[in-house]
Motif scaffolding. Sequence first.
Motif, PDB file in Angstrom:
ATOM      1  N   LYS A 125       0.814  -1.220   0.000  1.00  0.00           N
ATOM      2  CA  LYS A 125       0.000   0.000   0.000  1.00  0.00           C
ATOM      3  C   LYS A 125       0.845   1.267   0.000  1.00  0.00           C
ATOM      4  CE  LYS A 125      -3.780   0.214  -0.166  1.00  0.00           C
ATOM      5  NZ  LYS A 125      -4.650   0.229  -1.350  1.00  0.00           N
ATOM      6  N   LYS A 126       2.141   1.122   0.182  1.00  0.00           N
ATOM      7  CA  LYS A 126       3.049   2.252   0.035  1.00  0.00           C
ATOM      8  C   LYS A 126       3.775   2.115  -1.305  1.00  0.00           C
ATOM      9  CE  LYS A 126       4.224   2.663   4.991  1.00  0.00           C
ATOM     10  NZ  LYS A 126       3.606   3.946   5.312  1.00  0.00           N
ATOM     11  N   LEU A 127       3.808   3.202  -2.068  1.00  0.00           N
ATOM     12  CA  LEU A 127       4.505   3.214  -3.351  1.00  0.00           C
ATOM     13  C   LEU A 127       5.528   4.339  -3.342  1.00  0.00           C
ATOM     14  CD1 LEU A 127       1.444   2.844  -5.770  1.00  0.00           C
ATOM     15  CD2 LEU A 127       2.897   1.016  -4.867  1.00  0.00           C
ATOM     16  N   VAL A 128       6.706   4.050  -3.882  1.00  0.00           N
ATOM     17  CA  VAL A 128       7.750   5.065  -4.012  1.00  0.00           C
ATOM     18  C   VAL A 128       8.012   5.269  -5.499  1.00  0.00           C
ATOM     19  CG1 VAL A 128      10.135   5.688  -3.484  1.00  0.00           C
ATOM     20  CG2 VAL A 128       8.789   4.399  -1.810  1.00  0.00           C
ATOM     21  N   PHE A 129       7.799   6.494  -5.964  1.00  0.00           N
ATOM     22  CA  PHE A 129       7.971   6.827  -7.382  1.00  0.00           C
ATOM     23  C   PHE A 129       9.195   7.709  -7.592  1.00  0.00           C
ATOM     24  CE2 PHE A 129       3.120   6.547  -7.765  1.00  0.00           C
ATOM     25  CZ  PHE A 129       3.146   5.306  -8.403  1.00  0.00           C
ATOM     26  N   ALA A 130       9.867   7.495  -8.712  1.00  0.00           N
ATOM     27  CA  ALA A 130      10.920   8.394  -9.182  1.00  0.00           C
ATOM     28  C   ALA A 130      10.960   8.282 -10.699  1.00  0.00           C
ATOM     29  CB  ALA A 130      12.272   8.025  -8.583  1.00  0.00           C
ATOM     30  N   GLY A 131      11.220   9.407 -11.373  1.00  0.00           N
ATOM     31  CA  GLY A 131      11.292   9.319 -12.818  1.00  0.00           C
ATOM     32  C   GLY A 131      11.324  10.652 -13.525  1.00  0.00           C
ATOM     33  N   LEU A 132      11.253  10.574 -14.840  1.00  0.00           N
ATOM     34  CA  LEU A 132      11.284  11.732 -15.731  1.00  0.00           C
ATOM     35  C   LEU A 132      10.030  11.724 -16.619  1.00  0.00           C
ATOM     36  CD1 LEU A 132      14.993  11.373 -16.963  1.00  0.00           C
ATOM     37  CD2 LEU A 132      14.158  12.711 -15.024  1.00  0.00           C
ATOM     38  N   TRP A 133       9.401  12.836 -16.814  1.00  0.00           N
ATOM     39  CA  TRP A 133       9.592  14.086 -16.108  1.00  0.00           C
ATOM     40  C   TRP A 133       8.625  14.175 -14.953  1.00  0.00           C
ATOM     41  CZ3 TRP A 133       8.976  16.330 -21.539  1.00  0.00           C
ATOM     42  CH2 TRP A 133      10.196  16.279 -22.237  1.00  0.00           C
ATOM     43  N   THR A 134       9.006  14.975 -13.950  1.00  0.00           N
ATOM     44  CA  THR A 134       8.220  15.070 -12.724  1.00  0.00           C
ATOM     45  C   THR A 134       6.789  15.524 -12.984  1.00  0.00           C
ATOM     46  OG1 THR A 134      10.312  15.897 -11.800  1.00  0.00           O
ATOM     47  CG2 THR A 134       8.409  15.829 -10.335  1.00  0.00           C
ATOM     48  N   SER A 135       6.632  16.528 -13.839  1.00  0.00           N
ATOM     49  CA  SER A 135       5.319  17.154 -14.037  1.00  0.00           C
ATOM     50  C   SER A 135       4.362  16.324 -14.872  1.00  0.00           C
ATOM     51  CB  SER A 135       5.483  18.539 -14.687  1.00  0.00           C
ATOM     52  OG  SER A 135       6.072  18.410 -15.971  1.00  0.00           O
ATOM     53  N   VAL A 136       4.875  15.302 -15.508  1.00  0.00           N
ATOM     54  CA  VAL A 136       4.025  14.475 -16.376  1.00  0.00           C
ATOM     55  C   VAL A 136       4.017  13.027 -15.889  1.00  0.00           C
ATOM     56  CG1 VAL A 136       3.592  13.710 -18.739  1.00  0.00           C
ATOM     57  CG2 VAL A 136       4.566  15.987 -18.333  1.00  0.00           C
TER      58      VAL A 136
END
Length: 228
Positions: A125-136
């Motif tokens: 139930k916890k998700l960690v996101f990272a990526g390109l691009w932040t705004s999209v």
Amino acid sequence: MKKVIFTAVFALTAIATHAQKPSPALLNPTNHTLVLIDHEGQMAFATKSIDAIDLRNNVGLIAGASKIFNVPTVVTTVAEKSFSGPVFPEILEAFPNTSQYIDRTTMNTWEDANAYKAITSKGKKKLVFAGLWTSVCIVGPTLSAISDGYEVYVVTDASGDVSKEAHDQAISRMVQAGAKPITSLQYLLELQRDWSRGETYKAVTDLAVKYGGAYGIGIQYAREMLKH
């Protein structure tokens, strides 16, 4: 008198035990899924909110951390073969089996059936996101996951955008919606949590030496100088 002493000792023990219980808001190796989104060449070319070297090092920290701690991890790309290109070498180092990557046409990972299934099937139930691009590519799945009842963390320095303003406004928007911002080194150290955990100590400090900038140099220095 003995009863009073026993009661006092019991109370102190209870307080100490209670004090050792970590917050459920903290991440640990088994309570979340890491999702790495579109860390690809074409997406990095236009990223201006963070230096490319810093971005790659930070991605190396979180990808390496997830590998060390066996965190359920989903790597997803967008138009990998036709436009965006391969993922960063730092991700390939941790997850060399590219056949497990999920390629999409959607900008919002949450709207891709295969990516959605891969993420939600981990049962966290916890998700960690990272990526390109932040705004999209990060705003989309973050807002969507929060709407579906997930607790979302965003690794802000392992994400980037076409401008600092675009990145900052995206982070602000997600935080207002309930997302929790964290950084890459914070992610690594939050998973380690206790330096007495010898089974991961060397791997964690080796990773920090490789990708942790000044902190890593400090570890290298200490290793060399303190052995004399």
